[in-house]
Enzyme design. Structure first.
Site, PDB file in Angstrom:
ATOM      1  CG  ASP A  96      18.135  10.732 -21.785  1.00 47.04           C
ATOM      2  OD1 ASP A  96      18.412   9.528 -21.736  1.00 47.04           O
ATOM      3  OD2 ASP A  96      18.862  11.615 -21.290  1.00 47.04           O
ATOM      4  CG  HIS A 135      22.139   9.295 -20.745  1.00 46.71           C
ATOM      5  ND1 HIS A 135      21.298  10.371 -20.565  1.00 46.71           N
ATOM      6  CD2 HIS A 135      23.151   9.486 -19.862  1.00 46.71           C
ATOM      7  CE1 HIS A 135      21.792  11.173 -19.633  1.00 46.71           C
ATOM      8  NE2 HIS A 135      22.918  10.654 -19.189  1.00 46.71           N
ATOM      9  CB  SER A 158      22.526  11.802 -16.085  1.00 48.59           C
ATOM     10  OG  SER A 158      23.372  12.627 -16.839  1.00 48.59           O
TER      11      SER A 158
END
Length: 479
Positions: free
Chosen positions: A140, A110, A213
């Site tokens: 992901d 993402h 992230s």
């Protein structure tokens, strides 16, 4: 008096010694951070966003999109020519780490999703353009490549040996602050999140914020045990619950992306659900365990092998503790090979063999719909289960994909025990206590034979999928 003074002094000494001993037990992260920070990178991306994609799918036609562009030009006075494409550019930041010395970088999918430009900032200040080698939405994870060599790399560990309560540390770039270190403990393992069936997440209380992230999660040995991915938050910021992708899951994905740019997973074509205490009782199980097969796809590998109501206890030699544990196990199974599956069927353990196929890459969820011109159903029959049901006509069965003349429609929930079990109006009931239902009269007959106080499993179809409900039979089933 002297005795009291001595006692007080001894107590103070014990407290001081205990405090020192306790402080010595706390981990020191300074060496870990100093050693591993050089291999942690900051990732910045640029995305091109088209407001046309906000249109409903049925309106995403060339004519509608051209009209939308023209309206946006006029509304915002963009002035770059009538009808010219109208797009926004946006920037985002994330973290990542160097996977190999020749320039492979790991991050979250993402972070680079829809990116038109990706740059990687190294610890020495260099900022290099990156190419997306491959990405995988289900896990992901994305793999990037920069043109550089002799880069510092991290030591990859294993998430298999992590224990709840163990110290872990994250390094990343929250809000763009490079190489920020935060620490905490493992809060839980094997967490299943909505729409993330293929990742048994590591839950921690490590402070993770936007920008973290894709960054690494370390154990105290300085080994990467996870990739920070998500947080649970009602405010948008950290609230004490964060999730990391186990490195054992990530490593297989990374190697596939590096080798072929995409990921292949095993698939057997079943939908499963969790087993709670009530369902365990209805299936005569000593405790809730395994994955309950709620639906078997007709064209799937398990179509002729598994049945609705089977409880999968082991798959390819690996124990299946709950429903969320099964998808990652199946995903990692060898494609095209036969595996043994241990199931609980009608209260007895059996071993069956099936061949694992590759998970379709673009398989849409099956939907159920009642035909618009279907004949009106017969008058409902009031059953002793606290609901009104009616028969299904052939046209409706075909539209719902139901074979063998099975099922009745729930027209109304009017009392117990249907209400307590969670039965809803519009459900299609196909089984009760392991017996197939073909008509309202048969349902009434099966229900009448059940003992009061017994917990029976009910199989219903709802919104395109099937699931089991636990229904406790009561003496007075209607209000």
């Amino acid at each position: 008096m002297l005795m009291r003074v001595l006692q007080a002094a001894i107590c103070v000494w014990i407290l001081l010694v205990g405090g020192v001993a306790q402080s010595r037990d706390l981990p020191k992260f300074t060496g870990l951070v100093k050693k591993n920070s050089p291999a942690v990178v900051n990732i910045s991306t640029r995305q091109s966003f088209s407001p046309k994609k906000m249109l409903p799918e049925e309106l995403q036609t060339p004519e509608a999109e051209e009209l939308f562009d023209e309206l946006m030009q006029r509304f915002l006075d963009h002035g770059n020519g009538g009808g010219a494409p109208f797009n926004f550019d946006s920037n985002s930041r994330g973290s990542g780490f160097i996977y190999s010395a020749d320039g492979y970088i790991v991050t979250n999918q993402h972070v680079v999703d829809n990116a038109t430009e990706v740059k990687v900032k190294l610890s020495d200040g260099r900022e290099l353009p990156a190419r997306i080698v491959g990405s995988d939405t289900r896990s992901d994870i994305a793999l990037l490549k920069i043109e550089a060599d002799h880069l510092p790399v991290l030591k990859i560990g294993t998430s298999r040996n992590l224990e709840v309560g163990e110290w872990v540390l994250a390094i990343g770039s929250p809000f763009g602050f490079d190489h920020s270190a935060t620490a905490g403990i493992v809060s839980a393992k094997g967490r299943s999140l909505p729409d993330e069936n293929y990742v048994p997440f590591i839950q921690t209380d490590v402070a993770i914020n936007p920008g973290n992230s894709g960054g690494p999660l370390f154990n105290l040995d300085g080994e990467v045990v996870g990739i920070n991915s998500q947080i649970y938050s009602r405010s948008g910021g950290f609230m004490g619950v964060s999730f990391a992708i186990p490195i054992d899951v990530a490593r297989g994905v990374i190697e596939q992306l590096k080798r072929k740019g995409s990921v292949s997973r095993g698939w057997i074509g079943v939908y499963v659900q969790e087993i709670d205490a009530n369902l365990a009782e209805s299936f005569k199980m000593a405790k809730p365990e395994g994955a309950l097969v709620a639906q078997v796809l007709m064209d799937g590998p398990a179509a002729r092998v598994l049945r609705q109501g089977d409880v999968i206890l082991r798959f390819n030699g690996k124990p299946v503790e709950n429903a969320s544990a099964l998808p990652p196990i199946v995903a990692g199974a060898p494609l095209g090979q036969s595996v043994w599956v241990e199931v609980l069927r009608h209260g007895k353990r059996e071993n069956v063999s099936l061949t694992v196929a590759e998970l379709p890459t673009d398989r849409e969820a099956q939907t159920q719909a009642t035909p618009e011109n279907a004949p009106a159903p017969p008058a409902p029959v009031t059953g002793t289960l606290g609901m009104q049901v009616s028969a299904l006509d052939e046209a409706t069965r075909q539209a719902l994909g139901i074979e063998n003349n099975e099922g009745v429609r729930v027209d109304a929930v009017i009392g117990e025990p249907a209400r307590k079990a969670g039965v809803m109006e519009g459900d299609i009931m196909t089984q009760l206590d392991g017996r197939t239902i073909n008509s309202p009269e048969q349902l009434q007959k099966i229900a009448s034979a059940l003992e009061t106080g017994k917990t029976a499993a009910v199989l219903v179809q709802r919104g395109g999928s099937a699931r089991f409900l636990a229904m406790k039979i009561e003496a007075n089933a209607t209000e």
